[in-house]
Design an enzyme around this catalytic site. Structure first.
Site, PDB file in Angstrom:
ATOM      1  N   GLN A  99       0.854  -1.186   0.000  1.00  0.00           N
ATOM      2  CA  GLN A  99       0.000   0.000   0.000  1.00  0.00           C
ATOM      3  C   GLN A  99       0.890   1.237   0.000  1.00  0.00           C
ATOM      4  O   GLN A  99       0.395   2.359  -0.103  1.00  0.00           O
ATOM      5  CB  GLN A  99      -0.881   0.031   1.248  1.00  0.00           C
ATOM      6  CG  GLN A  99      -1.780  -1.184   1.410  1.00  0.00           C
ATOM      7  CD  GLN A  99      -2.488  -1.171   2.743  1.00  0.00           C
ATOM      8  OE1 GLN A  99      -3.586  -0.666   2.865  1.00  0.00           O
ATOM      9  NE2 GLN A  99      -1.856  -1.715   3.768  1.00  0.00           N
ATOM     10  N   HIS A 117      -1.555   1.394  -4.261  1.00  0.00           N
ATOM     11  CA  HIS A 117      -1.926   2.805  -4.081  1.00  0.00           C
ATOM     12  C   HIS A 117      -1.001   3.749  -4.834  1.00  0.00           C
ATOM     13  O   HIS A 117      -0.856   4.906  -4.456  1.00  0.00           O
ATOM     14  CB  HIS A 117      -1.971   3.139  -2.584  1.00  0.00           C
ATOM     15  CG  HIS A 117      -3.096   2.406  -1.906  1.00  0.00           C
ATOM     16  ND1 HIS A 117      -3.136   2.207  -0.546  1.00  0.00           N
ATOM     17  CD2 HIS A 117      -4.210   1.814  -2.400  1.00  0.00           C
ATOM     18  CE1 HIS A 117      -4.238   1.536  -0.241  1.00  0.00           C
ATOM     19  NE2 HIS A 117      -4.910   1.276  -1.352  1.00  0.00           N
ATOM     20  N   ASN A 219       2.777  -6.415  13.615  1.00  0.00           N
ATOM     21  CA  ASN A 219       2.449  -5.032  13.948  1.00  0.00           C
ATOM     22  C   ASN A 219       2.631  -4.859  15.454  1.00  0.00           C
ATOM     23  O   ASN A 219       2.078  -5.647  16.226  1.00  0.00           O
ATOM     24  CB  ASN A 219       0.987  -4.743  13.566  1.00  0.00           C
ATOM     25  CG  ASN A 219       0.712  -3.243  13.528  1.00  0.00           C
ATOM     26  OD1 ASN A 219       1.152  -2.504  14.401  1.00  0.00           O
ATOM     27  ND2 ASN A 219       0.001  -2.800  12.514  1.00  0.00           N
TER      28      ASN A 219
HETATM   29  C1  BV8 Z   1     -11.823   3.011  -3.680  1.00  0.00           C
HETATM   30  C2  BV8 Z   1      -2.027   6.742  -1.404  1.00  0.00           C
HETATM   31  C3  BV8 Z   1     -13.715   2.969  -4.985  1.00  0.00           C
HETATM   32  C4  BV8 Z   1      -2.073   8.204  -1.142  1.00  0.00           C
HETATM   33  C5  BV8 Z   1      -3.758   5.765   0.006  1.00  0.00           C
HETATM   34  C6  BV8 Z   1     -16.325   5.370   3.477  1.00  0.00           C
HETATM   35  C7  BV8 Z   1     -16.281   6.683   3.024  1.00  0.00           C
HETATM   36  C8  BV8 Z   1     -15.452   7.054   1.957  1.00  0.00           C
HETATM   37  C9  BV8 Z   1     -14.660   6.113   1.326  1.00  0.00           C
HETATM   38  C10 BV8 Z   1     -14.717   4.824   1.815  1.00  0.00           C
HETATM   39  C11 BV8 Z   1     -15.534   4.438   2.861  1.00  0.00           C
HETATM   40  N1  BV8 Z   1     -15.341   3.108   3.073  1.00  0.00           N
HETATM   41  C12 BV8 Z   1     -14.441   2.653   2.212  1.00  0.00           C
HETATM   42  C13 BV8 Z   1     -14.093   3.686   1.428  1.00  0.00           C
HETATM   43  C14 BV8 Z   1     -13.182   3.632   0.370  1.00  0.00           C
HETATM   44  C15 BV8 Z   1     -11.830   4.218   0.772  1.00  0.00           C
HETATM   45  C16 BV8 Z   1     -11.426   3.831   2.168  1.00  0.00           C
HETATM   46  O1  BV8 Z   1     -11.022   2.711   2.413  1.00  0.00           O
HETATM   47  N2  BV8 Z   1     -11.527   4.776   3.114  1.00  0.00           N
HETATM   48  C17 BV8 Z   1     -11.173   4.480   4.487  1.00  0.00           C
HETATM   49  C18 BV8 Z   1     -10.547   5.724   5.135  1.00  0.00           C
HETATM   50  C19 BV8 Z   1     -12.423   4.037   5.223  1.00  0.00           C
HETATM   51  N3  BV8 Z   1     -10.965   3.608  -0.176  1.00  0.00           N
HETATM   52  C20 BV8 Z   1     -10.740   4.237  -1.326  1.00  0.00           C
HETATM   53  O2  BV8 Z   1     -11.171   5.342  -1.601  1.00  0.00           O
HETATM   54  C21 BV8 Z   1      -9.931   3.445  -2.336  1.00  0.00           C
HETATM   55  N4  BV8 Z   1     -10.612   3.500  -3.582  1.00  0.00           N
HETATM   56  O3  BV8 Z   1     -12.410   2.422  -2.822  1.00  0.00           O
HETATM   57  O4  BV8 Z   1     -12.353   3.296  -4.873  1.00  0.00           O
HETATM   58  C22 BV8 Z   1     -14.048   3.201  -6.365  1.00  0.00           C
HETATM   59  C23 BV8 Z   1     -14.516   2.138  -7.089  1.00  0.00           C
HETATM   60  C24 BV8 Z   1     -14.872   2.341  -8.370  1.00  0.00           C
HETATM   61  C25 BV8 Z   1     -14.728   3.615  -8.938  1.00  0.00           C
HETATM   62  C26 BV8 Z   1     -14.210   4.680  -8.195  1.00  0.00           C
HETATM   63  C27 BV8 Z   1     -13.855   4.473  -6.892  1.00  0.00           C
HETATM   64  C28 BV8 Z   1      -8.567   4.061  -2.528  1.00  0.00           C
HETATM   65  C29 BV8 Z   1      -7.798   4.006  -1.247  1.00  0.00           C
HETATM   66  C30 BV8 Z   1      -6.365   4.441  -1.497  1.00  0.00           C
HETATM   67  C31 BV8 Z   1      -6.080   5.718  -0.740  1.00  0.00           C
HETATM   68  N5  BV8 Z   1      -4.668   6.050  -0.879  1.00  0.00           N
HETATM   69  N6  BV8 Z   1      -2.454   6.019  -0.208  1.00  0.00           N
HETATM   70  C32 BV8 Z   1      -0.964   8.670  -0.257  1.00  0.00           C
HETATM   71  O5  BV8 Z   1      -0.140   7.839   0.180  1.00  0.00           O
HETATM   72  O6  BV8 Z   1      -0.925   9.877   0.014  1.00  0.00           O
HETATM   73  S1  BV8 Z   1      -4.210   4.991   1.437  1.00  0.00           S
HETATM   74  C33 BV8 Z   1      -3.024   5.196   2.646  1.00  0.00           C
HETATM   75  O7  BV8 Z   1      -3.624   4.829   3.881  1.00  0.00           O
HETATM   76  C34 BV8 Z   1      -1.854   4.274   2.557  1.00  0.00           C
HETATM   77  O8  BV8 Z   1      -1.473   4.010   1.235  1.00  0.00           O
HETATM   78  C35 BV8 Z   1      -2.316   3.023   3.214  1.00  0.00           C
HETATM   79  O9  BV8 Z   1      -2.813   2.150   2.284  1.00  0.00           O
HETATM   80  C36 BV8 Z   1      -3.503   3.442   3.974  1.00  0.00           C
HETATM   81  C37 BV8 Z   1      -3.455   2.996   5.399  1.00  0.00           C
HETATM   82  O10 BV8 Z   1      -2.292   3.349   5.852  1.00  0.00           O
HETATM   83  P1  BV8 Z   1      -1.303   2.203   6.493  1.00  0.00           P
HETATM   84  O11 BV8 Z   1      -0.346   1.787   5.462  1.00  0.00           O
HETATM   85  O12 BV8 Z   1      -2.078   1.122   7.148  1.00  0.00           O
HETATM   86  O13 BV8 Z   1      -0.640   3.093   7.490  1.00  0.00           O
HETATM   87  P2  BV8 Z   1      -1.257   3.557   8.819  1.00  0.00           P
HETATM   88  O14 BV8 Z   1      -0.554   4.791   9.179  1.00  0.00           O
HETATM   89  O15 BV8 Z   1      -2.748   3.539   8.737  1.00  0.00           O
HETATM   90  O16 BV8 Z   1      -0.867   2.381   9.804  1.00  0.00           O
HETATM   91  C38 BV8 Z   1       0.497   2.081   9.954  1.00  0.00           C
HETATM   92  C39 BV8 Z   1       0.548   0.829  10.770  1.00  0.00           C
HETATM   93  O17 BV8 Z   1       1.910   0.499  10.965  1.00  0.00           O
HETATM   94  C40 BV8 Z   1      -0.074   0.972  12.154  1.00  0.00           C
HETATM   95  O18 BV8 Z   1      -0.940  -0.121  12.393  1.00  0.00           O
HETATM   96  C41 BV8 Z   1       1.142   0.908  13.094  1.00  0.00           C
HETATM   97  O19 BV8 Z   1       0.833   0.227  14.302  1.00  0.00           O
HETATM   98  C42 BV8 Z   1       2.104   0.075  12.284  1.00  0.00           C
HETATM   99  N7  BV8 Z   1       3.515   0.280  12.593  1.00  0.00           N
HETATM  100  C43 BV8 Z   1       4.127   1.403  13.049  1.00  0.00           C
HETATM  101  N8  BV8 Z   1       5.480   1.163  13.164  1.00  0.00           N
HETATM  102  C44 BV8 Z   1       5.675  -0.125  12.767  1.00  0.00           C
HETATM  103  C45 BV8 Z   1       4.436  -0.692  12.406  1.00  0.00           C
HETATM  104  N9  BV8 Z   1       4.321  -1.951  11.962  1.00  0.00           N
HETATM  105  C46 BV8 Z   1       5.437  -2.693  11.880  1.00  0.00           C
HETATM  106  N10 BV8 Z   1       6.660  -2.228  12.211  1.00  0.00           N
HETATM  107  C47 BV8 Z   1       6.817  -0.953  12.648  1.00  0.00           C
HETATM  108  N11 BV8 Z   1       8.044  -0.505  12.972  1.00  0.00           N
END
Ligand code: BV8
Ligand code: ZN
Length: 254
Positions: A99, A117, A219
């Site tokens: 991602q 992504h 994690n």
């Molecule tokens: C789509 C690129 C449909 C950009 C990213 C309700 C309302 C509105 C929308 C939605 C909804 N429900 C679902 C959706 C769809 C939406 C979505 O999921 N929203 C969420 C917020 C609910 N999804 C989308 O919009 C996707 N598209 O659904 O399209 C569609 C279909 C047809 C036609 C048109 C449209 C697109 C989603 C992609 C968004 N872009 N990234 C950028 O980077 O700026 S997402 C972005 O957040 C990241 O890429 C990543 O994927 C995502 C989550 O982040 P994580 O990688 O998990 O990072 P995070 O910070 O959250 O967590 C880090 C973790 O690491 C933690 O758990 C932490 O404990 C851990 N950690 C920390 N240190 C360590 C560790 N682990 C191991 N070792 C360590 N040392």
């Protein structure tokens, strides 16, 4: 490490790995949900990572991505990236899905990386989609919060946009289809460093589990996957992955 998990790792032959921002955290790259700093502090990442924000204030959004790009270009792969690159040498059927929008898996030597992504280093014109080539070299580190006007497309003069998938945008079809296919065939699903909140990427774990794969999460913190996965390794990726890959390659010489 749990001895049952070690046995499973040793026997796995078709591995699907999904990484999130946590896999790059030990390279010094803030995870997606870490507090955004500077001007962006009042924003939640999801408020900036969408086209509406870019249309409303291109310089604010482009500035955030340019700051992230400068950070990525100053960072190095960490032991988690290196362990996954090593694993690929021993597991020909390994599928690595990320991602993350950085290129640390590639720089660690992973031969094939599926970016669900998009990629920070592959911007394109928002109108004609022509790929944009950044000037060579490592860019100056922008001041945190600096607003930077995006470059214009040399072809059609529209704004260049980041090469990432924003919220509300579809995932790249090839990468997503390959990831879904791998989830239906893998015998081990390993997710590393993701909060498992963003769909459809987060659904890969459930798909793999339903298809019979053993599901493992790495994690240090609780996530939305906790109830679903069979094994939870509460450790940083840079510590756990070298150990896990060590167990997997020990009996599986090249
Ligand atoms: C789509 C690129 C449909 C950009 C990213 C309700 C309302 C509105 C929308 C939605 C909804 N429900 C679902 C959706 C769809 C939406 C979505 O999921 N929203 C969420 C917020 C609910 N999804 C989308 O919009 C996707 N598209 O659904 O399209 C569609 C279909 C047809 C036609 C048109 C449209 C697109 C989603 C992609 C968004 N872009 N990234 C950028 O980077 O700026 S997402 C972005 O957040 C990241 O890429 C990543 O994927 C995502 C989550 O982040 P994580 O990688 O998990 O990072 P995070 O910070 O959250 O967590 C880090 C973790 O690491 C933690 O758990 C932490 O404990 C851990 N950690 C920390 N240190 C360590 C560790 N682990 C191991 N070792 C360590 N040392
Ligand atoms: Zn153009």
């Amino acid at each position: 490490m749990d001895s049952a998990l070690v046995e499973i790792l040793k026997k796995s032959r078709r591995v699907l790995v999904l990484t999130g921002a946590g896999a790059s955290a030990e390279s010094g790259i803030p995870t997606f949900r870490d507090q955004l700093t500077g001007l962006w502090e009042k924003f939640d990442a999801a408020e900036l990572a969408n086209d509406e924000a870019f249309q409303r204030d291109p310089a604010l959004v482009w500035g955030w991505y340019e700051w992230r790009r400068a950070l990525v270009m100053r960072s190095k792969p960490n032991p988690a990236h290196l362990a996954l690159a090593e694993l690929a040498k021993h597991q020909p059927e390994l599928v690595l899905v990320t991602q993350n929008v950085d290129d640390l898996h590639e720089r660690a030597g992973s031969p094939s990386v599926l970016h669900l992504h998009g990629e920070l280093l592959k911007p394109r014109c928002e109108k004609c989609a022509r790929p944009y080539r950044f000037p060579l070299g490592i860019p100056e580190m922008p001041v945190e919060g600096a607003r930077i006007d995006p470059p214009r497309c040399p072809e059609c003069l529209w704004n260049i946009r980041p090469g990432v998938v924003w919220f509300g945008e579809s995932l790249p079809g090839d990468a997503w289809n390959a990831a879904v296919d791998a989830a239906s065939r893998c015998d081990l699903f390993l997710c590393v460093g993701t909060s498992a909140r963003v769909q459809p990427a987060a659904s890969l774990g459930m798909r793999a589990g339903k298809a019979g794969a053993v599901t493992v999460q790495v994690n240090p913190n609780p996530t939305d996957f906790d109830e679903e996965v069979e094994f939870c390794v509460r450790a940083p990726a840079g510590v756990a992955l070298p150990q896990m890959v060590g167990a997997m390659v020990a009996l599986n010489p090249r």
